[in-house]
Design a protein around this motif. Structure first.
Motif, short mmCIF file in Angstrom:
data_model
loop_
_atom_site.label_atom_id
_atom_site.label_comp_id
_atom_site.label_asym_id
_atom_site.label_seq_id
_atom_site.Cartn_x
_atom_site.Cartn_y
_atom_site.Cartn_z
N VAL B 275 0.83 -1.20 0.00
CA VAL B 275 0.00 0.00 0.00
C VAL B 275 0.87 1.25 0.00
CG1 VAL B 275 -1.79 1.25 1.26
CG2 VAL B 275 -1.76 -1.24 1.32
N MET B 276 0.53 2.18 -0.90
CA MET B 276 1.19 3.49 -0.92
C MET B 276 0.11 4.56 -0.70
SD MET B 276 4.43 3.01 -1.34
CE MET B 276 4.93 4.71 -1.62
N LEU B 277 0.23 5.32 0.38
CA LEU B 277 -0.76 6.33 0.73
C LEU B 277 -0.06 7.69 0.80
CD1 LEU B 277 -2.45 4.40 3.68
CD2 LEU B 277 -3.18 4.47 1.28
N GLY B 333 2.22 12.67 -5.81
CA GLY B 333 1.36 11.55 -6.23
C GLY B 333 2.01 10.50 -7.11
N LEU B 334 2.78 10.93 -8.11
CA LEU B 334 3.36 9.97 -9.04
C LEU B 334 4.32 9.00 -8.35
CD1 LEU B 334 3.26 9.16 -11.96
CD2 LEU B 334 4.78 11.04 -12.52
N PHE B 335 4.94 9.45 -7.27
CA PHE B 335 5.90 8.60 -6.57
C PHE B 335 5.22 7.43 -5.85
CE2 PHE B 335 8.13 12.50 -7.36
CZ PHE B 335 9.38 12.06 -7.76
N THR B 336 3.93 7.56 -5.53
CA THR B 336 3.23 6.42 -4.94
C THR B 336 3.15 5.28 -5.96
OG1 THR B 336 0.97 7.13 -5.57
CG2 THR B 336 1.83 7.94 -3.46
N VAL B 337 2.93 5.63 -7.23
CA VAL B 337 2.84 4.61 -8.28
C VAL B 337 4.22 4.04 -8.61
CG1 VAL B 337 2.04 4.14 -10.63
CG2 VAL B 337 0.84 5.83 -9.22
N ILE B 338 5.23 4.91 -8.59
CA ILE B 338 6.60 4.46 -8.86
C ILE B 338 7.02 3.36 -7.87
CG2 ILE B 338 9.04 5.19 -8.78
CD1 ILE B 338 8.05 6.74 -11.02
N GLU B 357 1.96 -9.21 -5.18
CA GLU B 357 1.25 -9.40 -6.45
C GLU B 357 0.26 -8.27 -6.72
OE1 GLU B 357 2.02 -11.77 -8.45
OE2 GLU B 357 3.01 -13.30 -7.22
N VAL B 358 -0.30 -7.69 -5.65
CA VAL B 358 -1.30 -6.61 -5.81
C VAL B 358 -0.87 -5.43 -4.96
CG1 VAL B 358 -3.70 -5.91 -5.48
CG2 VAL B 358 -3.18 -8.26 -6.18
N ALA B 359 -0.80 -4.26 -5.59
CA ALA B 359 -0.43 -3.04 -4.86
C ALA B 359 -1.51 -1.98 -5.06
CB ALA B 359 0.92 -2.51 -5.34
N LEU B 360 -1.69 -1.15 -4.04
CA LEU B 360 -2.63 -0.03 -4.12
C LEU B 360 -1.85 1.25 -3.91
CD1 LEU B 360 -6.15 0.34 -2.60
CD2 LEU B 360 -4.40 2.07 -2.09
N ALA B 361 -2.02 2.20 -4.86
CA ALA B 361 -1.40 3.52 -4.72
C ALA B 361 -2.52 4.54 -4.61
CB ALA B 361 -0.51 3.82 -5.93
N HIS B 362 -2.40 5.40 -3.59
CA HIS B 362 -3.45 6.40 -3.39
C HIS B 362 -2.84 7.79 -3.25
CE1 HIS B 362 -7.27 8.10 -2.25
NE2 HIS B 362 -6.59 8.85 -1.40
N ALA B 363 -3.42 8.74 -3.96
CA ALA B 363 -2.89 10.11 -3.91
C ALA B 363 -3.98 11.11 -3.56
CB ALA B 363 -2.25 10.48 -5.24
N ASN B 364 -3.51 12.20 -2.96
CA ASN B 364 -4.36 13.25 -2.41
C ASN B 364 -3.90 14.58 -3.00
OD1 ASN B 364 -5.66 14.81 -0.06
ND2 ASN B 364 -3.50 15.23 0.32
N GLY B 365 -4.85 15.50 -3.17
CA GLY B 365 -4.48 16.81 -3.67
C GLY B 365 -5.23 17.93 -2.97
N GLY B 366 -4.67 19.13 -3.04
CA GLY B 366 -5.29 20.28 -2.38
C GLY B 366 -5.28 20.10 -0.89
#
Ligand SMILES: [Zn+2]
Lengths: 128, 382
Positions: B275-277, B333-338, B357-366
């Protein structure tokens, strides 16, 4: 050229600011669903209606959340106030130490003139 | 399950890892990242026909990037919703690829936020209903959310400290993290208060950086040089601009973006290995753990206090060290996917999550305003 008369006249930000300059607090309320909103806009965020009117709210509210901003030259409060009529707005609670402002505190609004008229709040019943 | 599930893949990853690079512009960082990502997969600039970019200091980043890279994209998306922009771009790129609007998509970002003076580049977006009260932007908005979360659920500063400590422990396993070295609970709790209840230790880093992804449709991905990382599902939601307009300060629109992403991927939170938050502040990690279903609402504090998200815990979160300890170049945000891609490729070295095998990337803005979730998987998940 014809324009839609429902949107004639000054925009809602201008209406709000002009009232503050006259010492009056105003708040938008939806004529379709009665939901209030602030800052002003052209549509109701709850139901999408474009039929918004203005009310003069009681000025009473409670602290919904609060923070104390620590700067080198001192600390001050920034709070989100939930008005008795429902809408929330960013403001400040004066007349009390910033870190003593607590969620749930009952407050009432005042208009401060400088530099531009804006709303601040004091603990309710604070006559000062 | 979405018709887009597994139809596109991240085939190239570029990360400049230049966290403090005086003399380099945001576009220098972005161009370098694009070159690295293309070399990673064996494609070239002339293959790129879809460009996705947002840069804090530029109102027309797509035009600038296209000129600098010497490309003539036939599809572009410069959606700007703060730090989550690049996951909005990812969703848009997947759709554009599947519908044939482009064949090779470049998602790219660069920043010189640290070397340019450490100030957050302020976008021209005045907030006249906030300005008279002088909130510090953006920390006071996050502080108001943290204070409300504490009020509603009993979250404490000690809970927030656990997030900072876990991030540093992961960073200590990542040779490329900007902030490495020992960090104690006492040091975190004694950190200088900035906007109560958030201290300096609750804030992300200020760094430079550049990142890029190359995406193609799945059938082409298989022929390229690097191990493809498949896009299983995405979700996004925008809820407000100003913090006072956030419907509930202790619950974010990650609830909606997560629900959409899980539905598109046909999986649930329990199926996620990594998980990337987006940790702009410690409170965001905690709220996203709840809102994305990794623990019950209100139990984020107890969850992180159990050691769950630190190395050796039950749920590896922000394994690069996060925005708190790895890097945070203005919009992260892009670094969570990287990092999710690195883990799914099995290329994360000492911090590698076993059997990922499964990863979740989550990004926040503002100010908790825009939320976007991407679920990624290896070929085993197709
Ligand atoms: Zn309404």
């Amino acid at each position: 050229m014809s324009t839609d008369p429902r949107f004639d006249g000054p925009g809602p930000d201008d209406v709000f600011a002009a009232a503050l300059h006259e010492g009056r607090i105003t708040l938008q309320q939806c004529r379709a669903c009665a939901t209030t909103r602030h800052p002003p806009a052209l549509v109701c965020a709850a139901c999408g209606s474009a039929d918004l009117g203005w009310i003069e709210p009681s000025g009473r509210g409670t602290v919904y959340s609060t923070t104390t901003v620590r700067e080198r030259d001192g600390a001050y409060n920034v709070a989100i106030i939930e008005l008795a009529e429902g809408a929330r707005l960013m403001s400040r609670v004066d007349g009390i130490a910033p870190e003593a402002v607590a969620i749930g505190l009952a407050v009432s609004a005042r208009i401060v003139a400088e530099p531009q008229p804006h709303l601040v709040f004091h603990p309710a019943g604070d006559g000062a | 399950m979405s018709a887009l599930r597994g139809k596109t893949a991240i085939v190239g990853v570029g990360n400049t890892k230049r966290w403090n690079a005086p003399g380099r512009t945001p576009f220098d960082q972005a161009q370098e990242a694009a070159v690295l990502a293309l070399e990673d997969c064996g494609l070239s600039l002339k293959d790129v026909d879809g460009l996705f970019c947002s840069i804090s200091s530029s109102g027309l980043p797509i035009l600038n990037m296209a000129e600098k890279l010497g490309i003539r994209p036939r599809h572009a998306d410069g959606t700007m919703v703060g730090g989550a922009s690049f996951l909005f771009h990812l969703q848009s790129a997947a759709s554009a690829l599947v519908h044939g609007l482009c064949d090779v998509a470049l998602v790219v970002y660069g920043s010189n936020q640290l070397s340019a003076g450490g100030k957050l580049v302020s976008m021209p977006d005045p907030q006249p209903y906030e300005a008279p009260y002088r909130p510090r932007y953006p920390i006071s908005s996050y502080a108001l959310a943290a204070a409300r979360h504490m009020h509603d659920y009993g979250t404490t500063r000690e809970h927030l400290a656990e997030v900072a400590l876990a991030a540093r422990a992961w960073a200590n396993l990542n040779p490329h993290a900007y902030a490495r070295g020992p960090l104690t609970r006492d040091e975190v709790l004694a950190s200088r208060m900035v906007s109560d209840p958030l201290t300096k230790a609750d804030c992300c880093l200020v760094t430079d950086g550049g990142a890029a992804l190359i995406l193609t449709r799945t059938e082409r991905a298989k022929d390229l040089r690097a191990k493809p990382v498949y896009l299983l599902g995405t979700g996004a939601c925008v809820s407000h601009r100003q913090i006072a307009a956030m419907p509930d300060l202790s619950t974010t629109a990650a609830v909606e973006s997560g629900r959409l992403a899980y539905a598109a991927a046909g999986i649930a939170a329990r199926d996620v290995d990594h998980v990337m938050l987006y940790d702009a502040f410690t409170i965001t990690t905690l709220m996203f753990l709840e809102d994305l279903g990794f623990c019950a609402k209100g139990e984020g504090g107890a969850f992180v206090a159990s050691g769950a998200i630190a190395p050796g815990g039950s749920l590896p979160v922000n394994t690069n060290g996060g925005g708190l300890s790895c890097n945070h170049p203005g919009m992260y945000g892009l670094f969570t996917v990287i990092e999710a891609a690195e883990q799914l490729r099995g290329a994360a070295g000492a911090r590698q999550v076993e059997g990922c095998e499964v990863a979740l990337a989550h990004a926040n803005g503002g100010v908790l305003s825009s939320q976007a979730t991407a679920i990624l998987g290896t070929s085993a998940t197709l």
